[in-house]
Design an enzyme around this catalytic site. Structure first.
Site, mmCIF file in Angstrom:
data_model
loop_
_atom_site.group_PDB
_atom_site.id
_atom_site.type_symbol
_atom_site.label_atom_id
_atom_site.label_comp_id
_atom_site.label_asym_id
_atom_site.label_seq_id
_atom_site.Cartn_x
_atom_site.Cartn_y
_atom_site.Cartn_z
ATOM 1 C CB CYS A 117 -0.938 0.000 1.187
ATOM 2 S SG CYS A 117 -2.191 -1.261 1.026
ATOM 3 C CG HIS A 118 0.531 3.738 2.064
ATOM 4 N ND1 HIS A 118 -0.393 3.003 2.750
ATOM 5 C CD2 HIS A 118 -0.163 4.580 1.288
ATOM 6 C CE1 HIS A 118 -1.605 3.400 2.404
ATOM 7 N NE2 HIS A 118 -1.499 4.355 1.522
#
Lengths: 420, 169
Positions: free
Chosen positions: B133-134
């Site tokens: 995701c990040h």
């Protein structure tokens, strides 16, 4: 509105109006003096009202077929798409309607930024608008969770986890929001309730937004105060009604294009996979209208600071009437501001683009520079520019430039007195 | 402002406000607390997992309280890797010995401490986990090494019921 004297012609109308002055209100709305130079950027208020009503009507219809339960939500959405008569149409209007709503609201906001519509005496209109915008984002986010697809589930997980960045109480708040230890059925049912509630809150705020607008009246492309009613204004009906309707029709062509030709282009294929708490999709990306803020969140390497930066990016807009120190409203007469305005537009578009890309390498670097510039624009450039900028002379009335008036103020003044 | 004597009416106002505030609080609290995890959610507190099929280097993911739990049987290299790291190099210093009592078995919540995604196995710069995701990188002990996540992946309460069964919770 209080300066409005109106007497219905019919006896029944008078009887009713003495008891509930609805006819006075209707008369105020039709006669409402509007600057005669409003361009098409001013038609988005009406378009937004249309978007809100569309979302409410299609949303109510969908709610008659949707089942808010973790085991059945995904299937019930497929049921709407395949079995319910015209269910596909209603859902596609609702899903694309959200994007159209945001498209219109961004144009509406950037219109205000260009023509300085947020400045005195219109600060309250602006702030109510920002609250509506925040509620729109909340409604859109929760609505996106309802189909219970993979993006629904993981979007909900990531966004609710933003609250876990709050020191000490963060984890407790997240558990409270979820009603469990992860996003699950209790989360879905409460999101459904709130998604249902928020549009009606927005509707109430829209009434206040328009009420606050009708006190000082519309700003206009020249950005000067107009006397109303006067040579500078036209009645709302039929002039603005017709113009708004024409713009709305153009807008509906774009809307219909998305609904009928590319109904899924603004969504993510992953959301047609049912939610799975064990697998995160490879790229979690929010809907396009939230991308610039998502880019800001990711550009900060610290969790709490990232969340703070993202929220500040939105809330800073509420302070805009005081950050912009210039007395001149319209960018037409602010040669430097006009350039910075377009740089800001580009900056936000760049943020939106990098928000959709993986947060690494060059993308990350660009996101950081663009984030820094975003805050620089509001916190440094605007306050300083208002004090330093050499603005162009503004006309004394709207009529003056239209009638081929001169930049020579003395002549303009003579002309105005001769009109009187 | 002129000096004003406290009289009976002031007392009545204050008392009314106080009782009113208590009443409002007592009414609002149930409305807030109903959103917290309910009895049925809390009842699903523990899960037993059969781990006999796991060979070294393999991970299974099980669901506990709606969240994924990674159970990894680590290889000798991974254990050596995890134990040789200096604590100063860690963002959230924690000894591998404290995270995996039995060095061969690593049991932790498969939830990225950034924003709750499920990190991917055998990925990332530290051969442990990587969150898509990040971009947080975790090492072979599930400790955060690089990226926005603030802390190591959480080790839940667990115990070996027998040689082949782990009870989580």
């Amino acid at each position: 509105m209080s300066d409005h004297e109106y007497t219905p012609t019919s006896k029944a109308g008078k009887w009713f109006n003495d008891r509930l002055p609805l006819l006075t209100l209707a008369n105020h709305l039709t006669d409402y003096p509007t600057p005669k130079n409003l361009n098409y950027w001013w038609t988005f208020g009406g378009i937004l009202t249309f978007c809100l009503i569309t979302q409410i009507v299609t949303g109510l219809t969908l709610a008659m077929h949707y089942i808010a339960h973790a085991d059945m939500a995904f299937e019930s959405v497929e049921h709407i798409m395949r079995d319910v008569n015209y269910g596909w149409l209603i859902r596609y209007i609702h899903a694309n309607g959200a994007s159209m709503f945001f498209l219109a609201v961004y144009i509406h906001i950037f219109r205000s930024l260009f023509y300085g519509s947020y400045k005195a005496p219109r600060e309250i209109i602006w702030i109510i608008g920002i609250i509506i915008y925040l509620l729109m984002m909340a409604a859109a986010f929760m609505g996106y969770v309802l189909p219970w697809g993979q993006m629904s589930f993981w979007g909900a997980t990531v966004i609710t986890n933003l609250f876990s960045a709050i020191p000490l109480v963060g984890e407790g708040i997240v558990t409270w929001l979820w009603g469990g230890y992860s996003v699950d059925n209790p989360t879905l049912t409460r999101f459904f309730t709130l998604h249902y509630l928020i549009p009606f809150l927005i509707l109430g705020l829209v009434v206040l937004h328009i009420w606050a607008l009708h006190v000082p009246g519309n700003n206009n492309p020249v950005g000067i105060d107009v006397k109303k009613p006067s040579k500078d204004t036209v009645p709302f009906h039929p002039y603005i009604v017709i113009k708004d309707t024409f713009a709305l029709l153009m807008f509906m062509i774009v809307f219909a294009f998305f609904v009928f030709y590319t109904p899924n282009i603004l969504g993510h294929a992953d959301n047609y996979i049912e939610a799975d708490p064990l697998v995160t999709p490879a790229h979690i990306v929010p809907e396009w209208y939230l991308l610039p803020f998502y880019a800001i969140l990711r550009s900060v390497p610290d969790k709490l600071l990232g969340v703070i930066a993202m929220l500040s990016a939105i809330l800073i807009l509420a302070a805009l009437p005081w950050l912009d120190t210039s007395k001149i409203r319209s960018a037409v007469f602010r040669p430097l501001y006009k350039q910075f305005y377009w740089i800001l537009v580009a900056d936000v578009l760049i943020l939106g683009y990098v928000g959709a890309m993986p947060a690494e390498g060059l993308y990350l670097l660009v996101a950081r520079v663009a984030t820094a510039y975003y805050f620089l624009h509001f916190l440094v450039i605007l306050p300083v520019l208002g004090l330093k900028e050499k603005t162009l002379p503004i006309p004394l009335s709207i009529t003056e430039p239209i009638l081929g008036g001169t930049a020579n103020l003395a002549t303009a003044k003579n002309k105005e007195s001769s009109i009187k | 402002m002129s000096e004003k004597k406290t009289n009976r009416r002031d007392f009545l106002f204050t008392a009314t406000y106080a009782v009113g505030a208590v009443g409002v609080g007592a009414t609002v609290w149930p409305m807030i607390d109903q959103m917290n995890p309910d009895a049925s959610v809390k009842a699903l507190a523990s899960t037993e997992v059969d781990v006999s099929s796991l060979t070294p280097g393999k991970t299974i993911t099980v669901l506990w309280r709606g969240k994924p739990v990674f159970i990894r049987r680590r290889t000798e290299d991974e254990i050596a890797d995890a134990r040789s790291v200096k604590l100063d190099d860690l963002k959230d210093p924690e000894k591998d010995e404290d995270r995996a009592k039995n060095p061969e078995w690593l049991v932790m919540l498969g939830v990225c401490t950034h924003l709750g995604c499920v990190p991917l196995n055998d990925k990332g710069d530290y051969n442990g986990w990587f969150c898509p995701c990040h971009g947080s990188h975790y090492d072979t002990s599930g400790r955060i090494r690089k990226g926005p996540a603030p802390t190591n992946m959480e080790v839940p309460k667990y115990e070996f019921v027998n040689a082949n069964t782990i009870k989580i919770g």
